[in-house]
Design a protein around this motif. Structure first.
Motif: not given
Length: 158
Positions: A125-133, A151-158
């Motif tokens: 819900r906070a925007g994290f995605r599963v990378i793997g197990t 992980e959650r990648r910033s949409s405003v940094v980078g």
């Protein structure tokens, strides 16, 4: 989060440890070790508006001392068992995300036991995605455990 909160922070941490699906740790560290391991600008507590009781905490650690990883942190979020389901975890994650983005951090990551479905849902819900197990990453009480890397990648940094 500071030394005033130490007892409550460590008690909530120990409660999570005792439940068995929060961390490989078996006992909360003392405050000096805990304090030294967390980034001072990226650790927060949530306090009850009515009585000031500490409801939960979130804190980040650096993933590496190499300068190329300066924008990547790992975090932990713990909520008092009696405060769960009230939005405390989401408030803490949103606060951490705001502080890390303001500091130029582009990736916030965490490793969560697959059995900790509430934490996985909170992070989604906070925007994290599963990378793997990461299978059989380590043993807990003599039993091999998997962890889900998020992980959650910033949409405003980078």
């Amino acid at each position: 989060m500071n030394a005033v909160h130490a007892g409550d922070v460590l008690a909530i941490y120990q409660a999570g440890i005792d439940e068995g699906n929060a961390t490989f740790e078996t006992v909360a560290p003392d405050w000096s070790a805990f304090d030294a391991s967390k980034l001072p600008d990226h650790r927060w507590v949530a306090l009850d508006d009515c009585d000031g009781r500490l409801l939960g905490w979130v804190a980040a650690t650096a993933v590496s001392s190499l300068c190329v990883y300066a924008g990547v942190v790992e975090h932990s979020v713990y909520v008092h068992p009696e405060a769960r389901g009230r939005g405390v975890g989401r408030l803490l994650l949103d606060t951490l995300i705001a502080s890390t983005e303001a500091a130029g951090i582009w990736t916030v990551q965490s490793e969560i036991f697959p059995e900790n479905t509430a934490s996985l849902a909170l992070h989604a819900r906070a925007g994290f995605r599963v990378i793997g197990t990461r299978e059989r990453l380590a043993q807990q009480h003599g039993v091999w455990r998997d962890v889900t890397l998020l992980e959650r990648r910033s949409s405003v940094v980078g």
